[in-house]
Design a protein around this motif. Structure first.
Motif, PDB file in Angstrom:
ATOM      1  N   VAL A   1      80.892  56.401  18.102  1.00  0.00           N
ATOM      2  CA  VAL A   1      81.994  56.774  17.207  1.00  0.00           C
ATOM      3  C   VAL A   1      83.206  57.198  18.040  1.00  0.00           C
ATOM      4  CG1 VAL A   1      82.761  58.506  15.532  1.00  0.00           C
ATOM      5  CG2 VAL A   1      80.563  57.373  15.233  1.00  0.00           C
TER       6      VAL A   1
ATOM      7  N   ARG B   1      84.858  54.103  19.372  1.00  0.00           N
ATOM      8  CA  ARG B   1      85.615  53.399  18.333  1.00  0.00           C
ATOM      9  C   ARG B   1      86.940  54.092  18.048  1.00  0.00           C
ATOM     10  NH1 ARG B   1      81.154  53.348  14.203  1.00  0.00           N
ATOM     11  NH2 ARG B   1      82.726  54.434  13.007  1.00  0.00           N
ATOM     12  N   LEU B   2      86.924  55.418  18.009  1.00  0.00           N
ATOM     13  CA  LEU B   2      88.161  56.168  17.777  1.00  0.00           C
ATOM     14  C   LEU B   2      89.128  55.970  18.930  1.00  0.00           C
ATOM     15  CD1 LEU B   2      86.793  59.514  16.337  1.00  0.00           C
ATOM     16  CD2 LEU B   2      88.231  57.867  15.139  1.00  0.00           C
TER      17      LEU B   2
ATOM     18  N   SER C   1      89.701  51.182  16.776  1.00  0.00           N
ATOM     19  CA  SER C   1      89.055  50.279  15.824  1.00  0.00           C
ATOM     20  C   SER C   1      88.511  51.025  14.605  1.00  0.00           C
ATOM     21  CB  SER C   1      87.921  49.501  16.505  1.00  0.00           C
ATOM     22  OG  SER C   1      86.930  50.385  16.982  1.00  0.00           O
ATOM     23  N   SER C   2      88.583  52.342  14.636  1.00  0.00           N
ATOM     24  CA  SER C   2      88.122  53.155  13.522  1.00  0.00           C
ATOM     25  C   SER C   2      89.098  54.319  13.363  1.00  0.00           C
ATOM     26  CB  SER C   2      86.710  53.666  13.818  1.00  0.00           C
ATOM     27  OG  SER C   2      86.192  54.342  12.712  1.00  0.00           O
TER      28      SER C   2
ATOM     29  N   GLU D   1      87.828  57.403   8.152  1.00  0.00           N
ATOM     30  CA  GLU D   1      86.587  56.641   8.033  1.00  0.00           C
ATOM     31  C   GLU D   1      85.402  57.413   8.614  1.00  0.00           C
ATOM     32  OE1 GLU D   1      84.744  52.545   9.908  1.00  0.00           O
ATOM     33  OE2 GLU D   1      86.911  52.749   9.738  1.00  0.00           O
ATOM     34  N   VAL D   2      85.621  58.053   9.751  1.00  0.00           N
ATOM     35  CA  VAL D   2      84.547  58.817  10.396  1.00  0.00           C
ATOM     36  C   VAL D   2      84.157  60.021   9.544  1.00  0.00           C
ATOM     37  CG1 VAL D   2      83.945  60.201  12.411  1.00  0.00           C
ATOM     38  CG2 VAL D   2      85.171  58.048  12.707  1.00  0.00           C
TER      39      VAL D   2
ATOM     40  N   ASP E   1      82.135  58.868   6.692  1.00  0.00           N
ATOM     41  CA  ASP E   1      80.777  58.531   7.119  1.00  0.00           C
ATOM     42  C   ASP E   1      79.933  59.786   7.299  1.00  0.00           C
ATOM     43  OD1 ASP E   1      81.433  55.863   7.120  1.00  0.00           O
ATOM     44  OD2 ASP E   1      81.658  55.710   9.306  1.00  0.00           O
TER      45      ASP E   1
END
Length: 105
Positions: free
Chosen positions: A28, A31-32, A36-37, A41-42, A45
């Motif tokens: 994660v 991605r941050l 890409s995220s 979104e995190v 989740d």
């Protein structure tokens, strides 16, 4: 309260779950950092995923591009979020303020 004794199998299971959670949090963070995220979104989740729910908010903010330890602390102070807070412990207003902060940036 002392920790109950664990069987070797229970200990191995706990270690494998802990390793999987650390890997997931590292993914994660990656991605941050790559963009890409998004932070929204995190956080979303984290409602369904225990590994993300236990993620420290300070580490989450530090994973954003261009944000280090000092800047993450300043952001948390400005938004009224305790430095020990985890994703699961964010209130509705804190979550909205954090998402809005990174939406503007």
């Amino acid at each position: 309260m002392p920790v109950p004794p664990l069987t070797p199998q229970q200990r191995a299971d706990a270690l494998s779950r802990a390793t999987a959670a650390r890997r997931q949090r590292a993914e994660v963070k990656h991605r941050l950092k790559q963009g890409s995220s998004g932070i929204a979104e995190v956080i979303a989740d984290g409602v369904h995923d225990a590994a993300i729910a236990k993620f420290k908010v300070s580490e989450l903010i530090e994973s954003m591009p261009g944000v280090g330890r000092v800047k993450a602390g300043q952001i948390m102070d400005d938004l009224g979020i305790a430095r020990s807070r985890r994703v699961r412990g964010l209130g509705e207003h804190q979550t909205r303020a954090l998402i809005d902060h990174f939406a503007r940036a």
